[in-house]
Scaffold this active site. Structure first.
Site, PDB file in Angstrom:
ATOM      1  N   TYR A 170     -30.096   3.293  -9.003  1.00  0.00           N
ATOM      2  CA  TYR A 170     -31.342   2.897  -8.348  1.00  0.00           C
ATOM      3  C   TYR A 170     -32.242   4.031  -7.890  1.00  0.00           C
ATOM      4  CZ  TYR A 170     -34.425   0.864  -4.824  1.00  0.00           C
ATOM      5  OH  TYR A 170     -35.522   0.511  -4.092  1.00  0.00           O
ATOM      6  N   ASN A 206     -30.644  16.583   2.878  1.00  0.00           N
ATOM      7  CA  ASN A 206     -30.504  15.249   2.297  1.00  0.00           C
ATOM      8  C   ASN A 206     -29.032  14.862   2.387  1.00  0.00           C
ATOM      9  OD1 ASN A 206     -30.618  13.926  -1.106  1.00  0.00           O
ATOM     10  ND2 ASN A 206     -30.671  12.855   0.824  1.00  0.00           N
ATOM     11  N   GLY A 207     -28.756  13.743   3.041  1.00  0.00           N
ATOM     12  CA  GLY A 207     -27.380  13.292   3.190  1.00  0.00           C
ATOM     13  C   GLY A 207     -27.161  12.715   4.566  1.00  0.00           C
ATOM     14  N   GLY A 251     -38.274   8.907  -0.436  1.00  0.00           N
ATOM     15  CA  GLY A 251     -38.526   8.715   0.980  1.00  0.00           C
ATOM     16  C   GLY A 251     -40.012   8.636   1.247  1.00  0.00           C
ATOM     17  N   CYS A 275     -33.102  11.116   0.976  1.00  0.00           N
ATOM     18  CA  CYS A 275     -34.343  11.857   1.171  1.00  0.00           C
ATOM     19  C   CYS A 275     -34.563  12.709  -0.062  1.00  0.00           C
ATOM     20  CB  CYS A 275     -34.228  12.778   2.376  1.00  0.00           C
ATOM     21  SG  CYS A 275     -34.118  11.902   3.937  1.00  0.00           S
ATOM     22  N   ASP A 312     -31.353  -7.096 -13.079  1.00  0.00           N
ATOM     23  CA  ASP A 312     -31.714  -6.272 -11.916  1.00  0.00           C
ATOM     24  C   ASP A 312     -30.794  -5.063 -11.863  1.00  0.00           C
ATOM     25  OD1 ASP A 312     -33.102  -5.418  -9.727  1.00  0.00           O
ATOM     26  OD2 ASP A 312     -32.825  -7.242  -8.554  1.00  0.00           O
ATOM     27  N   ASP A 313     -31.256  -3.996 -11.194  1.00  0.00           N
ATOM     28  CA  ASP A 313     -30.411  -2.806 -11.112  1.00  0.00           C
ATOM     29  C   ASP A 313     -29.199  -3.066 -10.231  1.00  0.00           C
ATOM     30  OD1 ASP A 313     -31.361  -1.874  -8.269  1.00  0.00           O
ATOM     31  OD2 ASP A 313     -33.178  -2.161  -9.430  1.00  0.00           O
ATOM     32  N   THR A 347     -36.988  -0.491 -11.526  1.00  0.00           N
ATOM     33  CA  THR A 347     -35.814   0.336 -11.808  1.00  0.00           C
ATOM     34  C   THR A 347     -34.958  -0.274 -12.904  1.00  0.00           C
ATOM     35  OG1 THR A 347     -35.835   0.686  -9.428  1.00  0.00           O
ATOM     36  CG2 THR A 347     -34.048   1.703 -10.630  1.00  0.00           C
TER      37      THR A 347
END
Ligand code: SF4
Length: 479
Positions: A258, A100-101, A28, A2, A366-367, A304
């Site tokens: 990412y 966040n977490g 998010g 988030c 790609d990432d 990304t």
């Protein structure tokens, strides 16, 4: 994953918090919320992108010079409006938090909150549990008379959280009549940066998941909230801080791969530079392993991977091409809920360019390869457009294990590298060559330079080593 922010200012914060949720939108896209405080709490939150949730009119109602915000990442399973953050409780003081977490000992904490402390939980959100634990701990300490006393109470309360609560949590909180409170778990798994601004000789403060809004709001970066650190800013703007515990610093390596915006600087490491180094290290590995395979063109799987592809192409001396055009109005596939939506969205999102692909040996950077379905579709699109050969390289090593610290990759079954060997993944992707970054090269790319204090990044999804007891986890992820 988030996005959170908290601002203490000498002017109204609503518009600045709105700008913060816009600048953290990539973290998010499910819901957004803002709470502010003047003489009472003001809140507005809703489902959707920030510019759908907030209007000029509802922002005008968010009064006050202190506030917090949240961008919500989609969850597994159920979802209710009550789970949109910030969440708040009225006892004691009136406390609101944004988190966040992900908490890994949720069940045990629910027992404590509901049975021992007799508090009612309105949702299945781990953030609500964290809120009640903070409220309980503050409630035990009586009524403080000064900011110094309140900070002492906070130190006791947050130390207790650090002992009890396992997992990842970066937190911004508002306490009625007291001010802004910020803390980060002892391992510092999820990011939390800080900034300051001069406001006519007085100091304003911002804390957020990334520093992506600092420049536009006029804040100077001032490093990070340290792992295990508590910061409190009282109503007069006096800042108190203390690092309550010191453990190993294990920030999430996937933020660099990412999640974070390339212009962010997290834990004193620039995301853009780390991605350039990821591409560089991957190119060295490519030249060592496949010295005789030279692609005609290097194409990033947008967007990304653009940065890593740029340095990869430079190192192997092959033309970089944006051979896949990305429609900027379609959300990032990895964080959209549900496999069907993800599958549908890739063709809406990417358009191959015939002139860049036809009759060429194409190397796609790609990432990462998480579920594998997006990578396979990209390869098919490139083959549909007449590529002679397709090589695929991933800036991230195989993602083999679930994340219990706030990222939506819950079971090994969903992760292609969780149950397939590299050779089988190569077949599944239908590529001529597949090369993954080595773990050591990824770590080197993130930690090579900079005055950072990272002991070793969390890489549990790559190596299975969970930095805090990650295996017990709350089913209804709320991050
Ligand atoms: Fe980040 Fe992976 Fe650790 Fe989760 S397990 S915090 S995604 S490095």
């Amino acid at each position: 994953m988030c996005g959170i922010a908290g601002i203490y200012s000498h002017k109204s914060v609503a518009n600045e918090l709105y700008e913060s949720v816009i600048h953290l939108q990539h973290r998010g896209q499910d819901a957004a919320g803002i709470m502010t405080y003047d003489t009472r709490m003001h809140k507005h939150k809703g489902l959707g992108l920030a510019n759908e949730v907030f209007t000029e009119d509802n922002l005008q109602l968010l009064l006050g010079n202190v506030g917090i915000s949240h961008n919500r990442y989609p969850t597994h399973g159920g979802f209710s409006h009550g789970e949109i953050q910030p969440v708040w409780t009225s006892v004691p003081y009136g406390i609101a938090i944004a988190h966040n977490g992900q908490i890994t000992n949720y069940d045990e904490l629910v027992e404590e909150v509901t049975k021992k402390e007799k508090r009612y939980l309105n949702t299945t959100s781990d953030t609500e549990v964290l809120l009640h634990i903070l409220a309980n701990e503050l409630d035990k300490n009586g009524v403080p008379n000064t900011s110094e006393e309140f900070f002492d109470h906070l130190c006791v309360a947050v130390s207790s959280i650090f002992k009890k609560v396992n997992g990842a949590y970066s937190v911004t909180a508002l306490v009625v009549g007291k001010g802004l409170v910020v803390f980060r778990d002892p391992r510092g798994i999820r990011p939390l940066v800080r900034g300051e601004r001069d406001n006519n000789g007085k100091k304003d403060y911002i804390f957020s998941s990334e520093n992506t809004m600092f420049y536009s709001l006029g804040y100077e970066p001032k490093g990070n909230v340290l792992p295990g650190e508590l910061i409190y800013i009282d109503n007069e703007g006096k800042l108190f801080s203390k690092r309550l515990v010191k453990e190993e610093f294990n920030p999430c390596i996937f933020e660099y791969v990412y999640f974070s915006r390339p212009d962010a600087v997290l834990n004193d490491v620039g995301v853009y530079r780390s991605r350039l180094r990821m591409g560089q290290n991957l190119a060295y590995a490519w030249m060592k392993k496949y010295p005789y395979i030279v692609p005609d063109i290097v194409i990033p799987a947008p967007s990304t991977a653009n940065t890593a592809a740029l340095s990869f192409a430079h190192e192997i001396d092959v033309r970089y091409s944006e051979g896949l055009y990305k429609n900027p109005f379609v959300g990032r596939t990895f964080i959209m809920p549900g496999q069907d939506e993800r599958k549908k969205s890739i063709k809406h999102k990417l358009v191959p360019q015939d002139t860049e692909i036809r009759d060429k040996k194409v190397l796609i950077v790609d990432d990462s390869i998480v579920r594998g379905n997006t990578s396979r579709e990209i390869v098919r699109m490139v083959r549909d457009f007449g590529a002679k050969e397709v090589y695929f390289v991933s800036a991230c090593p195989p993602v083999k294990h679930p994340c219990y610290y706030g990222v939506d990759m819950p079971t090994s079954d969903e992760l292609i590298a969780g149950n397939k060997k590299v050779e089988d993944i190569k077949k599944y992707l239908e590529v001529d060559v597949l090369l993954y970054q080595e773990i050591d090269d990824l770590v080197e790319a993130v930690t090579r330079i900079g005055d950072h204090h990272i002991d070793s990044p969390c890489m549990a999804c790559l190596d299975g080593h969970y930095v805090v007891n990650g295996r017990k986890v709350h089913e209804m992820v709320n991050v």
